[in-house]
Design a protein around this motif. Structure first.
Motif, PDB file in Angstrom:
ATOM      1  N   ALA A  69      40.184 -18.683  54.831  1.00  0.00           N
ATOM      2  CA  ALA A  69      41.640 -18.586  54.931  1.00  0.00           C
ATOM      3  C   ALA A  69      42.110 -18.658  56.383  1.00  0.00           C
ATOM      4  O   ALA A  69      43.236 -19.062  56.653  1.00  0.00           O
ATOM      5  CB  ALA A  69      42.117 -17.291  54.285  1.00  0.00           C
ATOM      6  N   ASP A  70      41.242 -18.280  57.309  1.00  0.00           N
ATOM      7  CA  ASP A  70      41.649 -18.224  58.714  1.00  0.00           C
ATOM      8  C   ASP A  70      40.662 -19.003  59.584  1.00  0.00           C
ATOM      9  O   ASP A  70      39.745 -18.432  60.178  1.00  0.00           O
ATOM     10  CB  ASP A  70      41.718 -16.749  59.158  1.00  0.00           C
ATOM     11  CG  ASP A  70      42.238 -16.616  60.578  1.00  0.00           C
ATOM     12  OD1 ASP A  70      42.515 -17.658  61.217  1.00  0.00           O
ATOM     13  OD2 ASP A  70      42.360 -15.475  61.055  1.00  0.00           O
ATOM     14  N   PRO A  71      40.851 -20.324  59.665  1.00  0.00           N
ATOM     15  CA  PRO A  71      39.900 -21.146  60.429  1.00  0.00           C
ATOM     16  C   PRO A  71      39.841 -20.739  61.902  1.00  0.00           C
ATOM     17  O   PRO A  71      38.805 -20.889  62.544  1.00  0.00           O
ATOM     18  CB  PRO A  71      40.425 -22.572  60.267  1.00  0.00           C
ATOM     19  CG  PRO A  71      41.810 -22.459  59.728  1.00  0.00           C
ATOM     20  CD  PRO A  71      41.909 -21.142  59.044  1.00  0.00           C
ATOM     21  N   GLU A  72      40.952 -20.183  62.411  1.00  0.00           N
ATOM     22  CA  GLU A  72      40.962 -19.841  63.836  1.00  0.00           C
ATOM     23  C   GLU A  72      39.968 -18.724  64.157  1.00  0.00           C
ATOM     24  O   GLU A  72      39.234 -18.804  65.145  1.00  0.00           O
ATOM     25  CB  GLU A  72      42.370 -19.445  64.272  1.00  0.00           C
ATOM     26  CG  GLU A  72      42.418 -19.131  65.763  1.00  0.00           C
ATOM     27  CD  GLU A  72      43.830 -19.110  66.326  1.00  0.00           C
ATOM     28  OE1 GLU A  72      44.765 -19.553  65.627  1.00  0.00           O
ATOM     29  OE2 GLU A  72      43.975 -18.638  67.464  1.00  0.00           O
ATOM     30  N   SER A  73      39.925 -17.675  63.305  1.00  0.00           N
ATOM     31  CA  SER A  73      38.985 -16.594  63.623  1.00  0.00           C
ATOM     32  C   SER A  73      37.548 -17.051  63.401  1.00  0.00           C
ATOM     33  O   SER A  73      36.629 -16.627  64.106  1.00  0.00           O
ATOM     34  CB  SER A  73      39.313 -15.316  62.836  1.00  0.00           C
ATOM     35  OG  SER A  73      39.086 -15.520  61.469  1.00  0.00           O
ATOM     36  N   LEU A  74      37.336 -17.954  62.436  1.00  0.00           N
ATOM     37  CA  LEU A  74      35.992 -18.523  62.230  1.00  0.00           C
ATOM     38  C   LEU A  74      35.528 -19.279  63.476  1.00  0.00           C
ATOM     39  O   LEU A  74      34.420 -19.083  63.980  1.00  0.00           O
ATOM     40  CB  LEU A  74      36.007 -19.470  61.025  1.00  0.00           C
ATOM     41  CG  LEU A  74      34.695 -20.189  60.723  1.00  0.00           C
ATOM     42  CD1 LEU A  74      33.703 -19.253  60.053  1.00  0.00           C
ATOM     43  CD2 LEU A  74      34.911 -21.431  59.858  1.00  0.00           C
ATOM     44  N   MET A  75      36.412 -20.154  64.001  1.00  0.00           N
ATOM     45  CA  MET A  75      36.054 -20.961  65.178  1.00  0.00           C
ATOM     46  C   MET A  75      35.890 -20.088  66.413  1.00  0.00           C
ATOM     47  O   MET A  75      35.038 -20.364  67.260  1.00  0.00           O
ATOM     48  CB  MET A  75      37.139 -22.005  65.470  1.00  0.00           C
ATOM     49  CG  MET A  75      37.305 -23.033  64.395  1.00  0.00           C
ATOM     50  SD  MET A  75      35.775 -23.925  64.064  1.00  0.00           S
ATOM     51  CE  MET A  75      36.330 -24.903  62.708  1.00  0.00           C
ATOM     52  N   ALA A  76      36.711 -19.053  66.511  1.00  0.00           N
ATOM     53  CA  ALA A  76      36.602 -18.163  67.672  1.00  0.00           C
ATOM     54  C   ALA A  76      35.238 -17.481  67.677  1.00  0.00           C
ATOM     55  O   ALA A  76      34.606 -17.340  68.728  1.00  0.00           O
ATOM     56  CB  ALA A  76      37.725 -17.123  67.648  1.00  0.00           C
ATOM     57  N   GLU A  77      34.773 -17.085  66.487  1.00  0.00           N
ATOM     58  CA  GLU A  77      33.457 -16.439  66.404  1.00  0.00           C
ATOM     59  C   GLU A  77      32.348 -17.462  66.679  1.00  0.00           C
ATOM     60  O   GLU A  77      31.358 -17.154  67.356  1.00  0.00           O
ATOM     61  CB  GLU A  77      33.287 -15.777  65.039  1.00  0.00           C
ATOM     62  CG  GLU A  77      31.953 -15.094  64.794  1.00  0.00           C
ATOM     63  CD  GLU A  77      31.623 -13.947  65.772  1.00  0.00           C
ATOM     64  OE1 GLU A  77      32.495 -13.562  66.571  1.00  0.00           O
ATOM     65  OE2 GLU A  77      30.470 -13.473  65.740  1.00  0.00           O
ATOM     66  N   ALA A  78      32.529 -18.700  66.179  1.00  0.00           N
ATOM     67  CA  ALA A  78      31.547 -19.756  66.468  1.00  0.00           C
ATOM     68  C   ALA A  78      31.470 -19.989  67.971  1.00  0.00           C
ATOM     69  O   ALA A  78      30.380 -20.148  68.537  1.00  0.00           O
ATOM     70  CB  ALA A  78      31.922 -21.040  65.738  1.00  0.00           C
ATOM     71  N   ALA A  79      32.637 -19.988  68.621  1.00  0.00           N
ATOM     72  CA  ALA A  79      32.670 -20.209  70.073  1.00  0.00           C
ATOM     73  C   ALA A  79      31.957 -19.064  70.802  1.00  0.00           C
ATOM     74  O   ALA A  79      31.220 -19.289  71.759  1.00  0.00           O
ATOM     75  CB  ALA A  79      34.115 -20.323  70.554  1.00  0.00           C
ATOM     76  N   ARG A  80      32.158 -17.851  70.309  1.00  0.00           N
ATOM     77  CA  ARG A  80      31.544 -16.684  70.961  1.00  0.00           C
ATOM     78  C   ARG A  80      30.012 -16.777  70.945  1.00  0.00           C
ATOM     79  O   ARG A  80      29.353 -16.476  71.932  1.00  0.00           O
ATOM     80  CB  ARG A  80      31.994 -15.391  70.266  1.00  0.00           C
ATOM     81  CG  ARG A  80      31.629 -14.108  71.032  1.00  0.00           C
ATOM     82  CD  ARG A  80      31.910 -12.862  70.206  1.00  0.00           C
ATOM     83  NE  ARG A  80      31.041 -12.717  69.059  1.00  0.00           N
ATOM     84  CZ  ARG A  80      29.794 -12.236  69.099  1.00  0.00           C
ATOM     85  NH1 ARG A  80      29.266 -11.848  70.245  1.00  0.00           N
ATOM     86  NH2 ARG A  80      29.073 -12.144  67.992  1.00  0.00           N
ATOM     87  N   VAL A  81      29.446 -17.227  69.821  1.00  0.00           N
ATOM     88  CA  VAL A  81      27.980 -17.236  69.713  1.00  0.00           C
ATOM     89  C   VAL A  81      27.356 -18.510  70.294  1.00  0.00           C
ATOM     90  O   VAL A  81      26.145 -18.664  70.293  1.00  0.00           O
ATOM     91  CB  VAL A  81      27.507 -17.021  68.250  1.00  0.00           C
ATOM     92  CG1 VAL A  81      28.078 -15.719  67.696  1.00  0.00           C
ATOM     93  CG2 VAL A  81      27.873 -18.198  67.352  1.00  0.00           C
ATOM     94  N   THR A  82      28.196 -19.429  70.782  1.00  0.00           N
ATOM     95  CA  THR A  82      27.704 -20.667  71.394  1.00  0.00           C
ATOM     96  C   THR A  82      27.723 -20.528  72.909  1.00  0.00           C
ATOM     97  O   THR A  82      28.692 -20.011  73.467  1.00  0.00           O
ATOM     98  CB  THR A  82      28.596 -21.855  70.989  1.00  0.00           C
ATOM     99  OG1 THR A  82      28.697 -21.892  69.564  1.00  0.00           O
ATOM    100  CG2 THR A  82      28.032 -23.166  71.485  1.00  0.00           C
ATOM    101  N   ARG A  83      26.667 -21.018  73.565  1.00  0.00           N
ATOM    102  CA  ARG A  83      26.673 -20.962  75.033  1.00  0.00           C
ATOM    103  C   ARG A  83      27.734 -21.909  75.578  1.00  0.00           C
ATOM    104  O   ARG A  83      28.023 -22.936  74.947  1.00  0.00           O
ATOM    105  CB  ARG A  83      25.294 -21.338  75.583  1.00  0.00           C
ATOM    106  CG  ARG A  83      24.953 -22.797  75.382  1.00  0.00           C
ATOM    107  CD  ARG A  83      23.788 -23.248  76.246  1.00  0.00           C
ATOM    108  NE  ARG A  83      23.308 -24.559  75.822  1.00  0.00           N
ATOM    109  CZ  ARG A  83      23.865 -25.724  76.185  1.00  0.00           C
ATOM    110  NH1 ARG A  83      24.918 -25.744  76.984  1.00  0.00           N
ATOM    111  NH2 ARG A  83      23.370 -26.872  75.744  1.00  0.00           N
TER     112      ARG A  83
END
Ligand SMILES: [Zn+2]
Length: 569
Positions: free
Chosen positions: A172-186
């Motif tokens: 439902a919230d692609p932004e929080s998903l992508m933000a978490e993906a960004a956090r775990v990516t170098r």
């Protein structure tokens, strides 16, 4: 909240359709589509828990228009097709990142991780479906656990790449998903997402008959490409490129898929397919309703570039031209004397004093620059085969220095800070990911009042296989090139298209199977350059295969550019 676009945050949206009792809204700005009042997350998670999610027969729900969640029973049987698609995705990913630590979010039974493992990636997967997790572990021998990305608790910067195939549309919230993906990516790491395109002409024409929309409830947000770019930019990603992706499947599976939209046709076709044995024949279908988008995690060490993401060819060859082939092409270009004279004519008036040529190749233009009276000439060339040829041809010339370096971090260029009268850079910038940093390095080498001339490939729509093979990051629009030059602290004097005559040839080669520019074709082309050159000089056509920009370093820019570049990097 439900009226605000979850992709681009625009407040302007409209009621678009209703599927199985769920109202969907469409963004007026980016065309993304979403379920206005999503069911609670426990309810959606329950959808994915059972084995039947991957193995059920497709059904149209009793309410008439919705499609039951899940894949058809053919998913496991279609493994070779699914894996072939993921292999193509990795042909792209590996242009941006070397194999390293990979996270596949929503990994299902592990087909992507299995492809990645064969290519040298150390993959981990997460999925909420217990059956899929068990299958991935036990049948495929993969490192997979049952979790959502938010719950998995990975460490910051733990991964070199994150992939999400057919996942984003389920949250439902692609932004929080992508933000978490960004956090775990170098920083500098890569993201690849594959998702339906709510903004594509076909999906919009289908409206409520679009199968992806008919999975409302399972699908909560259907992004458009523009919407996806907006989410990525807000969550710390630099979009790099995208392409549409189709689906290869047997005609039997295809008939089932089509049956969801056109049951009558499928009913008529299925017995014929079975009788004739065509049911197992495979076919690739790409109605341009799904895209794969690649982005790089921004960060202090991640490169920046001035252009928007390129539309990539779906399939990219892994082979690169050999050093010998590059050399051969530069020799062929040198023989096209009319073309080279015409190119030289574009910047000849700036050639004087201390000159730098970035990407000197085999010296085709270096000789002309010396003849035009440069007092010093620094040639920067990273390819050894070319630099060797430069040494042989011009090494004895006292005005010439040769440096085997790459921009943006070229020490010989830095050593000339503020001293050069003219910097020339032809067909180089497109090879450098961080084109702003490279242009800034060249700008820094200029004295106040000094000039820079860039020649770059134009027309992003022409971007194709040949660009990929040559290692081009992009082709430029006028605006894109202007923004790079201005970001480097220079003032544009003139910016114009060049060499419209080259367009048909490049276009044809780009479509063809042979991925090099043949010598005979170039010779024929060069013969045509003579009259064309006279024509283009007078007519100034609005487009060309290349763009030329002449820029100057003003005294005022000289001071701001230096503080700017030191401050930012
Ligand atoms: Zn929007």
């Amino acid at each position: 909240m439900s009226a605000v676009c979850p992709a681009c945050r625009s407040a302007h949206s409209r009621a678009a359709m209703e599927v199985a009792g769920l109202p969907l809204r469409r963004c007026n700005s980016c065309a993304s589509l979403w379920v206005a009042d999503p069911p609670p997350s426990e309810a959606t998670e329950a959808l994915y828990r059972e084995e039947s999610y991957y193995t059920a027969e497709p059904t149209v729900e009793a309410s008439g228009d919705g499609i039951a969640p899940g894949y058809t029973g053919h998913y496991l049987l279609d493994r070779h097709n699914v894996e072939a698609k993921f292999a193509e995705v990795f042909d792209h990913v590996e242009r941006y990142a070397s194999p390293g630590r990979l996270l596949d979010v929503g990994c299902g039974p592990g087909f992507l991780l299995s492809v990645a493992r064969r290519r040298g990636w150390q993959g981990r997967g997460i999925d909420v479906n217990e059956w899929a997790v068990t299958y991935a572990r036990e049948e495929m021998g993969l490192d997979v656990s049952r979790a959502t990305l938010e719950d998995a608790g990975f460490e910051e910067g733990e991964f070199d790449a994150v992939t999400m195939m057919d996942l984003v549309e389920h949250v439902a919230d692609p932004e929080s998903l992508m933000a978490e993906a960004a956090r775990v990516t170098r920083p500098g790491g890569v993201l690849a997402i594959l998702t339906p395109d709510a903004g594509s002409p076909v999906s919009r024409a289908l409206g409520r008959r679009w199968p992806e929309a008919r999975r409302a409830g399972e699908h909560l947000v259907l992004l458009s490409l523009e919407g996806a770019l907006s989410v990525l930019r807000r969550t710390g990603y630099i979009p790099l490129g995208w392409h549409y992706v189709g689906k290869t499947s047997s005609l039997a599976t295809l008939a089932e898929d089509v049956g969801l939209a056109l049951p009558g046709l499928a009913r008529a076709a299925t017995p014929i397919l079975k009788r004739t044995g065509l049911a197992r024949r495979e076919l690739e279908l790409d109605p341009h309703t799904k895209f794969v988008l690649y982005a790089r995690r921004a960060g202090p060490r991640a490169p920046v570039h001035g252009s928007s993401p390129v539309r990539l060819p779906k399939r990219v060859p892994r082979a690169r031209p050999t050093e010998r082939a590059v050399l051969e092409e530069l020799r062929a270009l040198a023989e096209a004397t009319r073309l080279c004279d015409w190119m030289f004519e574009q910047f000849a008036r700036y050639v004087h004093g201390r000159v730098v040529e970035v990407g000197a190749g085999i010296g085709t233009f270096s000789r002309r620059i010396l003849e035009a009276g440069a007092s010093e000439l620094l040639l920067i060339e990273p390819e050894d085969a070319c630099a060797d040829e430069l040494e042989r041809a011009l090494g004895g010339e006292p005005r010439v220095a040769i440096a085997r370096e790459l921009l943006p971090d070229a020490p010989s260029l830095r050593a000339r800070a503020g001293q050069s009268d003219f910097v020339l850079c032809q067909n180089v910038l497109e090879h450098i990911e961080d084109d702003v940093a490279a242009t800034t390095a060249m700008a820094d080498a200029l004295r106040p009042g000094g000039h820079l001339t860039l020649l770059v490939p134009a027309m992003p729509r022409l971007y194709g296989t040949l660009d990929v093979v040559y290692g081009h990051w992009r082709r430029y629009t006028k605006d894109g090139l202007r923004s790079v030059v201005e970001a480097a602290g220079l003032e544009v004097v003139e910016l114009y298209p060049f060499n419209a005559l080259g367009i048909p040839g490049w276009w044809a080669k780009n479509r063809g199977a042979r991925v090099e520019i043949g010598r005979s074709a170039l010779r024929a082309y060069d013969a045509a350059v003579g009259p064309w050159r006279a024509l283009e000089r007078r007519v100034k056509p609005p487009f060309g295969l290349s763009l030329v920009v002449h820029a100057v370093k003003t005294a005022e820019h000289a001071s701001t550019a230096n503080t700017g570049s030191n401050g930012a990097r």
